[in-house]
Design a protein around this motif. Structure first.
Motif, PDB file in Angstrom:
ATOM      1  N   LYS A 135      -4.316   5.045  -4.861  1.00 29.19           N
ATOM      2  CA  LYS A 135      -5.538   4.634  -5.780  1.00 29.19           C
ATOM      3  C   LYS A 135      -6.793   4.940  -4.426  1.00 29.19           C
ATOM      4  O   LYS A 135      -6.611   5.026  -3.409  1.00 29.19           O
ATOM      5  CB  LYS A 135      -5.484   3.106  -6.078  1.00 29.19           C
ATOM      6  CG  LYS A 135      -4.652   3.116  -7.128  1.00 29.19           C
ATOM      7  CD  LYS A 135      -4.677   1.687  -7.916  1.00 29.19           C
ATOM      8  CE  LYS A 135      -3.502   0.916  -7.482  1.00 29.19           C
ATOM      9  NZ  LYS A 135      -3.549  -0.394  -7.879  1.00 29.19           N
ATOM     10  N   ILE A 136      -8.060   4.643  -4.947  1.00 27.75           N
ATOM     11  CA  ILE A 136      -9.058   4.578  -4.152  1.00 27.75           C
ATOM     12  C   ILE A 136      -8.910   3.368  -3.253  1.00 27.75           C
ATOM     13  O   ILE A 136      -9.461   3.671  -1.978  1.00 27.75           O
ATOM     14  CB  ILE A 136     -10.440   4.320  -4.828  1.00 27.75           C
ATOM     15  CG1 ILE A 136     -10.521   5.833  -5.772  1.00 27.75           C
ATOM     16  CG2 ILE A 136     -11.470   4.067  -4.182  1.00 27.75           C
ATOM     17  CD1 ILE A 136     -11.162   6.842  -4.966  1.00 27.75           C
ATOM     18  N   SER A 137      -8.574   2.377  -3.518  1.00 26.26           N
ATOM     19  CA  SER A 137      -8.499   1.140  -2.697  1.00 26.26           C
ATOM     20  C   SER A 137      -7.411   1.561  -1.433  1.00 26.26           C
ATOM     21  O   SER A 137      -7.481   1.077  -0.550  1.00 26.26           O
ATOM     22  CB  SER A 137      -8.055  -0.038  -3.455  1.00 26.26           C
ATOM     23  OG  SER A 137      -6.755   0.171  -4.147  1.00 26.26           O
ATOM     24  N   THR A 138      -6.444   2.393  -1.711  1.00 26.54           N
ATOM     25  CA  THR A 138      -5.562   2.462  -0.670  1.00 26.54           C
ATOM     26  C   THR A 138      -6.328   3.588   0.253  1.00 26.54           C
ATOM     27  O   THR A 138      -6.058   3.225   1.585  1.00 26.54           O
ATOM     28  CB  THR A 138      -4.128   3.276  -1.231  1.00 26.54           C
ATOM     29  OG1 THR A 138      -3.693   2.403  -2.367  1.00 26.54           O
ATOM     30  CG2 THR A 138      -3.084   3.550  -0.336  1.00 26.54           C
ATOM     31  N   CYS A 151     -10.355   2.071   6.846  1.00 26.82           N
ATOM     32  CA  CYS A 151     -10.669   1.030   7.492  1.00 26.82           C
ATOM     33  C   CYS A 151      -9.693   0.596   8.462  1.00 26.82           C
ATOM     34  O   CYS A 151     -10.028   0.331   9.744  1.00 26.82           O
ATOM     35  CB  CYS A 151     -11.101  -0.345   6.797  1.00 26.82           C
ATOM     36  SG  CYS A 151     -12.484   0.196   5.546  1.00 26.82           S
ATOM     37  N   PHE A 181       0.806  -1.234   0.129  1.00 29.88           N
ATOM     38  CA  PHE A 181      -0.007   0.037   0.108  1.00 29.88           C
ATOM     39  C   PHE A 181       0.741   1.116  -0.060  1.00 29.88           C
ATOM     40  O   PHE A 181       0.485   2.107  -0.848  1.00 29.88           O
ATOM     41  CB  PHE A 181      -0.951   0.115   0.999  1.00 29.88           C
ATOM     42  CG  PHE A 181      -2.145  -1.107   1.233  1.00 29.88           C
ATOM     43  CD1 PHE A 181      -3.113  -0.643   0.380  1.00 29.88           C
ATOM     44  CD2 PHE A 181      -2.174  -2.104   1.543  1.00 29.88           C
ATOM     45  CE1 PHE A 181      -4.036  -1.476  -0.083  1.00 29.88           C
ATOM     46  CE2 PHE A 181      -3.094  -3.040   1.438  1.00 29.88           C
ATOM     47  CZ  PHE A 181      -4.228  -2.625   0.711  1.00 29.88           C
ATOM     48  N   LEU A 230      -9.421   3.661   0.934  1.00 28.60           N
ATOM     49  CA  LEU A 230     -10.455   2.669   1.574  1.00 28.60           C
ATOM     50  C   LEU A 230      -9.662   1.879   2.752  1.00 28.60           C
ATOM     51  O   LEU A 230      -9.858   1.736   3.669  1.00 28.60           O
ATOM     52  CB  LEU A 230     -10.978   1.864   0.422  1.00 28.60           C
ATOM     53  CG  LEU A 230     -12.129   2.555  -0.232  1.00 28.60           C
ATOM     54  CD1 LEU A 230     -12.923   1.663  -1.229  1.00 28.60           C
ATOM     55  CD2 LEU A 230     -13.071   3.317   0.544  1.00 28.60           C
ATOM     56  N   TYR A 231      -8.408   1.172   2.135  1.00 30.54           N
ATOM     57  CA  TYR A 231      -7.666   0.584   3.174  1.00 30.54           C
ATOM     58  C   TYR A 231      -7.236   1.443   4.635  1.00 30.54           C
ATOM     59  O   TYR A 231      -7.364   0.733   5.661  1.00 30.54           O
ATOM     60  CB  TYR A 231      -6.541  -0.154   2.682  1.00 30.54           C
ATOM     61  CG  TYR A 231      -5.599  -0.964   3.505  1.00 30.54           C
ATOM     62  CD1 TYR A 231      -5.963  -2.071   3.793  1.00 30.54           C
ATOM     63  CD2 TYR A 231      -4.584  -0.122   4.096  1.00 30.54           C
ATOM     64  CE1 TYR A 231      -5.103  -2.819   4.815  1.00 30.54           C
ATOM     65  CE2 TYR A 231      -3.599  -0.968   4.962  1.00 30.54           C
ATOM     66  CZ  TYR A 231      -4.034  -2.258   5.201  1.00 30.54           C
ATOM     67  OH  TYR A 231      -3.042  -3.049   6.046  1.00 30.54           O
TER      68      TYR A 231
END
Length: 76
Positions: free
Chosen positions: A43-46, A52, A37, A48-49
């Protein structure tokens, strides 16, 4: 309704053991987190990670503040 000393002890024992497990999990997965990460393109997934993963830590600190576990950090 009064909370007994035993109930408080049980409550804080559960909370502290949960925090210990959380710290253990973070220490086990930190190298993978950095590899997958933090060293990659954001990115968006980063996002979100991160949201959370670290929202739980901020929630724990907030609960400790409510329980007055950080009296030396209190503003006068």
């Amino acid at each position: 309704m009064q909370i007994s000393d035993h109930d408080l002890f049980i409550r804080f024992t559960i909370q502290y053991s949960s925090i210990a497990l959380l710290i253990y999990d973070y220490s086990l997965t930190l190298t993978d987190e950095i590899k997958y990460f933090w060293l990659k393109k954001f990115k968006i997934s980063t996002a979100l990670y991160i949201a959370c993963r670290y929202a739980l830590i901020s929630n724990i600190l907030f609960l400790f503040a409510l329980a007055d576990k950080f009296p030396h950090l209190r503003l006068q």
